[in-house]
Structure formats: C-alpha cells, structure tokens
Enzyme design. Structure first.
Site, PDB file in Angstrom:
ATOM      1  CE  LYS A  67      -2.273  -2.011   3.408  1.00 52.61           C
ATOM      2  NZ  LYS A  67      -1.987  -3.417   3.137  1.00 52.61           N
ATOM      3  N   PRO A 118       7.958  -4.874   4.831  1.00 50.15           N
ATOM      4  CG  PRO A 118       6.411  -6.556   5.222  1.00 50.15           C
ATOM      5  CD  PRO A 118       7.144  -5.871   4.130  1.00 50.15           C
ATOM      6  NE  ARG A 160       7.897  -1.330  12.277  1.00 46.01           N
ATOM      7  CZ  ARG A 160       6.936  -0.472  11.973  1.00 46.01           C
ATOM      8  NH1 ARG A 160       7.221   0.632  11.299  1.00 46.01           N
ATOM      9  NH2 ARG A 160       5.694  -0.682  12.350  1.00 46.01           N
ATOM     10  CG  ASP A 172       9.709   8.529   9.796  1.00 45.78           C
ATOM     11  OD1 ASP A 172       9.918   9.529  10.516  1.00 45.78           O
ATOM     12  OD2 ASP A 172       8.640   7.887   9.811  1.00 45.78           O
ATOM     13  CD  GLU A 182      11.995   3.487  15.397  1.00 49.33           C
ATOM     14  OE1 GLU A 182      12.507   3.927  14.365  1.00 49.33           O
ATOM     15  OE2 GLU A 182      10.780   3.322  15.531  1.00 49.33           O
ATOM     16  CG  HIS A 231       8.320   5.405  13.663  1.00 49.03           C
ATOM     17  ND1 HIS A 231       8.746   4.146  13.993  1.00 49.03           N
ATOM     18  CD2 HIS A 231       7.283   5.222  12.815  1.00 49.03           C
ATOM     19  CE1 HIS A 231       8.013   3.247  13.368  1.00 49.03           C
ATOM     20  NE2 HIS A 231       7.115   3.875  12.639  1.00 49.03           N
TER      21      HIS A 231
HETATM   22  N1  LIG Z   1       7.061   5.425   9.243  1.00 48.48           N
HETATM   23  C1  LIG Z   1       5.825   5.166   9.644  1.00 48.48           C
HETATM   24  O1  LIG Z   1       5.221   5.958  10.389  1.00 48.48           O
HETATM   25  C2  LIG Z   1       5.134   3.913   9.163  1.00 48.48           C
HETATM   26  C3  LIG Z   1       3.738   3.880   9.207  1.00 48.48           C
HETATM   27  C4  LIG Z   1       3.097   2.725   8.736  1.00 48.48           C
HETATM   28  C5  LIG Z   1       3.816   1.656   8.257  1.00 48.48           C
HETATM   29  N2  LIG Z   1       5.172   1.719   8.242  1.00 48.48           N
HETATM   30  C6  LIG Z   1       5.967   0.588   7.719  1.00 48.48           C
HETATM   31  O2  LIG Z   1       5.697   0.456   6.341  1.00 48.48           O
HETATM   32  C7  LIG Z   1       5.699  -0.933   6.015  1.00 48.48           C
HETATM   33  C8  LIG Z   1       4.871  -1.151   4.767  1.00 48.48           C
HETATM   34  O3  LIG Z   1       3.512  -0.868   5.035  1.00 48.48           O
HETATM   35  P1  LIG Z   1       2.366  -1.219   3.965  1.00 48.48           P
HETATM   36  O4  LIG Z   1       1.075  -0.747   4.579  1.00 48.48           O
HETATM   37  O5  LIG Z   1       2.739  -0.724   2.614  1.00 48.48           O
HETATM   38  O6  LIG Z   1       2.434  -2.818   4.003  1.00 48.48           O
HETATM   39  P2  LIG Z   1       1.919  -3.826   2.877  1.00 48.48           P
HETATM   40  O7  LIG Z   1       1.746  -5.124   3.577  1.00 48.48           O
HETATM   41  O8  LIG Z   1       0.755  -3.243   2.136  1.00 48.48           O
HETATM   42  O9  LIG Z   1       3.147  -3.922   1.856  1.00 48.48           O
HETATM   43  C9  LIG Z   1       4.342  -4.564   2.130  1.00 48.48           C
HETATM   44  C10 LIG Z   1       4.873  -5.119   0.813  1.00 48.48           C
HETATM   45  O10 LIG Z   1       6.168  -5.667   1.051  1.00 48.48           O
HETATM   46  C11 LIG Z   1       6.257  -6.871   0.318  1.00 48.48           C
HETATM   47  N3  LIG Z   1       7.297  -7.748   0.852  1.00 48.48           N
HETATM   48  C12 LIG Z   1       7.215  -8.642   1.871  1.00 48.48           C
HETATM   49  N4  LIG Z   1       8.394  -9.253   2.042  1.00 48.48           N
HETATM   50  C13 LIG Z   1       9.233  -8.747   1.121  1.00 48.48           C
HETATM   51  C14 LIG Z   1      10.593  -8.980   0.786  1.00 48.48           C
HETATM   52  N5  LIG Z   1      11.323  -9.886   1.455  1.00 48.48           N
HETATM   53  N6  LIG Z   1      11.140  -8.281  -0.220  1.00 48.48           N
HETATM   54  C15 LIG Z   1      10.405  -7.368  -0.901  1.00 48.48           C
HETATM   55  N7  LIG Z   1       9.113  -7.095  -0.641  1.00 48.48           N
HETATM   56  C16 LIG Z   1       8.535  -7.776   0.359  1.00 48.48           C
HETATM   57  C17 LIG Z   1       4.856  -7.484   0.396  1.00 48.48           C
HETATM   58  O11 LIG Z   1       4.656  -8.452  -0.631  1.00 48.48           O
HETATM   59  C18 LIG Z   1       3.988  -6.242   0.240  1.00 48.48           C
HETATM   60  O12 LIG Z   1       3.694  -5.991  -1.112  1.00 48.48           O
HETATM   61  C19 LIG Z   1       5.134  -1.612   7.288  1.00 48.48           C
HETATM   62  O13 LIG Z   1       5.598  -2.935   7.409  1.00 48.48           O
HETATM   63  C20 LIG Z   1       5.636  -0.735   8.390  1.00 48.48           C
HETATM   64  O14 LIG Z   1       6.809  -1.314   8.913  1.00 48.48           O
HETATM   65  C21 LIG Z   1       5.837   2.823   8.677  1.00 48.48           C
END
Ligand SMILES: NC(=O)c1ccc[n+]([C@@H]2O[C@H](COP(=O)([O-])OP(=O)(O)OC[C@H]3O[C@@H](n4cnc5c(N)ncnc54)[C@H](O)[C@@H]3O)[C@@H](O)[C@H]2O)c1
Length: 329
Positions: free
Chosen positions: A157, A207, A235, A259, A264, A296
């Site tokens: 997403k 992730p 992360r 970020d 952290e 973050h």
């Molecule tokens: N900075 C912030 O405030 C903040 C806020 C929300 C989320 N996040 C981080 O953002 C990350 C992504 O969120 P999202 O909502 O897009 O998640 P999501 O589940 O929609 O997307 C994650 C994508 O990563 C892919 N993936 C999984 N393992 C992989 C690998 N080994 N190599 C390559 N791609 C791989 C998945 O297939 C998926 O398409 C979360 O896991 C979270 O850690 C950070």
C-alpha cells in the site's frame, strides 16, 4: 470492554475521545495511561479485557505472559506494523491481536518524499541559514529527480503510493517485491540486484521480517549507484546501520533520509533534549551533512490519526461481537 491504552500522547486521547462520543461505542471503556507497554509495565493491565499499544512498545513473550496472567484477551495495535509483537506467544494463550492495516498509505509515502526533498535540496539547512542572514547557497546544491529512476522495495500500500508520487515527479519507477501486484501500468518489476544497480532513489517499503532484516548492508550498498538517495520509512532493522555509516563515509550516498532507525526503541516519541544519550549511532548519523532524520512520524497526519482511531475502536467492536473483520493477525 475495559481497555488499557498504553503510551498515551495528547493527540491519541484527542482523536480516540472524539470517536468514542458516538453511542455505537458505549460498550468501550478506555483508560489512558502514559507508560509504554513493556514486560515491566504489562501488569498494569490487571483487570482489563484489552490493551492498546503502538510500534514503540515491547510486546515480546515476557510481556504477553504477563498480559495473559492479567486476563487480557485482546491486543489492539494502533499501527500497521507489528514486528514488536510475539504473535506465537499470543496465539499460545488464545489472545487475539488486531492491527490497523493501510490507515493512510499516502501519509507515510508523502513523508518519504518529504525526506527525499529535504535531504536532497537541504531545505532544513536553508531555513537555518536564512535565519542567520546567511543567504549564500553553499552546501545547498541538490540533484533533479525528474528523468531519474526511483526504485521501490516493497510495493504494497505505501510502496504503491510512493511509486505514484515518484511518477508525478517525472521519474521512471521500478519495483521489487516477493509478490508483485501489477496494479500500476508504469511500474516495472525487476529483481533486487537490478533495482539496486539502476535506481537513483531507493525507498524502502517492505515489512521487517527475518528475510528482510539488514536487507541494506555493505554487500547491497556496494551494488547501488554512486550518488544514490536512500530513504527508509519502513522499519529501522531493514538497514544495518554500521554498514550504512561506512557507506556514507565512503561517499556512496548523495543523501539519506531516515524516519526509522535501529536504536529508536527507548527514544522515539520522547523528549530527551536534556539527557545524555546512551548510544552513539544516532549522533554519528546526525553528524553527516547529507543525512536527514525524523522520529518515526511518517504516520503523523490528521487523516491517518483519524483512520487509526476509527479502525482500532471498530476492531474492538468486531471482537466484542465475535465478528472477524480481517484485521486479526
Ligand atoms: N514510518 C511510519 O510511520 C510507518 C507507518 C506505517 C507503516 N510503516 C511501515 O511500512 C511498512 C509497509 O507498510 P504497507 O502498509 O505498505 O504494508 P503492505 O503489507 O501493504 O506492503 C508490504 C509489501 O512488502 C512486500 N514484501 C514482503 N516481504 C518482502 C521482501 N522480502 N522483499 C520485498 N518485498 C517484500 C509485500 O509483498 C507487500 O507488497 C510496514 O511494514 C511498516 O513497517 C511505517
């Protein structure tokens, strides 16, 4: 349902209280407390049915053991990420864990681009120089993004939202994902090595799992283009910080925007301005002129906080009503 809300900040209480005014949620009784959820504080949940926690807390096995002893049946993560929760341990006790997937992918993606622009065009430095009547341009030169290649690692997403933003800047966009989803016709999927080799901007959006821990290390950094811009809003553990620092020292990166960072826990969301920090990695990162760090805050928009609060209380209601809504982990 009695819910103990750990790590409350004023904005949490503001957004949750607004939603709880709706009579639909009269069965929810939330107590807000300041301490974060850790193995040491988990016993505060004695007598509560559920706890609400965030990304900066420690829900490892000892904390879950204590929550179970306290009678907690539900853990409401008010976050998308959940790598800080020992899901196996929760499962062992039959404790349900729910999260808030995709509350506002654009909030995080827009922040990722803000980091790119700040680290690249040094707007943070220009602001400080201007306040000191220093109107020279020294130290402010950036590079154009237009016509360059953006590499998105993890096209879920947030990655997709970032891909759209990069496209809007006139960039070629390539992506790497274990599960390509082909929803964007301009996004070209490549293998990881190709992405590392061809990208002028690399943005991390996968992730943190065992197979992505320290995905960015000396070996992968060496495969990147010289002068690459690297951004991590996912992360901290995706990047081996020592290797990143080595790469920065060797002049590999034009700019780096973080970020999230490995150290952290214990400092994120806290005002430690009057303390002496017990670790040095952050200090070293901040000493580099081409590194931009935020704490973050990718999620931190009004829209995202609204969506997080709404989905969290809806998760609690789904649990009460015995309905599975897809947010169970
Ligand atoms: N900075 C912030 O405030 C903040 C806020 C929300 C989320 N996040 C981080 O953002 C990350 C992504 O969120 P999202 O909502 O897009 O998640 P999501 O589940 O929609 O997307 C994650 C994508 O990563 C892919 N993936 C999984 N393992 C992989 C690998 N080994 N190599 C390559 N791609 C791989 C998945 O297939 C998926 O398409 C979360 O896991 C979270 O850690 C950070």
């Amino acid at each position: 349902m009695k819910i103990l809300f750990f790590g409350t900040k004023n904005y949490d209480e503001e957004f949750f209280s607004k939603i709880l005014q709706d009579k639909t949620y009269e069965d929810l009784d939330i107590t807000y407390i300041e301490p974060n959820l850790t193995p040491e504080t988990a016993s505060l949940a004695w007598g509560y049915d559920a706890v609400c926690a965030f990304v900066n807390m420690d829900l490892s096995a000892p904390a879950i053991d204590m929550l179970n002893k306290c009678g907690v049946k539900l853990i409401l993560m008010r976050s998308a990420g959940y790598n800080n929760v020992d899901l196996d341990q929760a499962k062992k006790y039959g404790i349900t864990v729910m999260h808030v997937p995709g509350y506002s992918p654009e909030a995080v993606a827009e922040h990722a681009m803000a980091l790119v622009l700040t680290a690249n065009r040094h707007t943070h430095k220009a602001y400080i120089k201007g306040r000191e009547n220093d109107f020279s341009l020294s130290g402010l030169m950036g590079v154009n993004l237009y016509g360059k290649t953006a590499g998105i690692i993890g096209t879920g997403k947030i990655g997709i939202a970032m891909a759209r933003i990069c496209r809007g800047f006139g960039m070629r966009v390539i992506g790497y994902d274990l599960y390509p989803n082909n929803t964007l016709d301009f996004l070209e999927y490549v293998d990881l090595d190709t992405l590392l080799k061809e990208s002028d901007l690399i943005s991390l959006h996968c992730p943190m799992f065992e197979n992505t821990y320290h995905l960015i290390n000396t070996e992968t950094i060496n495969k990147m283009k010289d002068g690459v811009i690297l951004v991590n809003t996912s992360r901290g553990g995706l990047i081996k910080t020592e290797d990143l620092i080595k790469g920065i020292r060797e002049g590999k990166f034009f700019a780096v925007g973080l970020d999230v960072y490995e150290e952290e826990n214990g400092s994120v969301y806290e005002d430690l301005s009057e303390r002496i920090l017990g670790h040095s990695t952050m200090a070293r990162l901040l000493s580099f002129p081409n590194v931009m760090v935020t704490s973050h805050q990718g999620f931190f928009t009004k829209e995202a906080l609204n969506a997080i609060s709404q989905t969290t209380v809806d998760n609690a209601m789904a649990f009460i009503n015995g309905v599975k809504n897809g947010n169970e982990l």
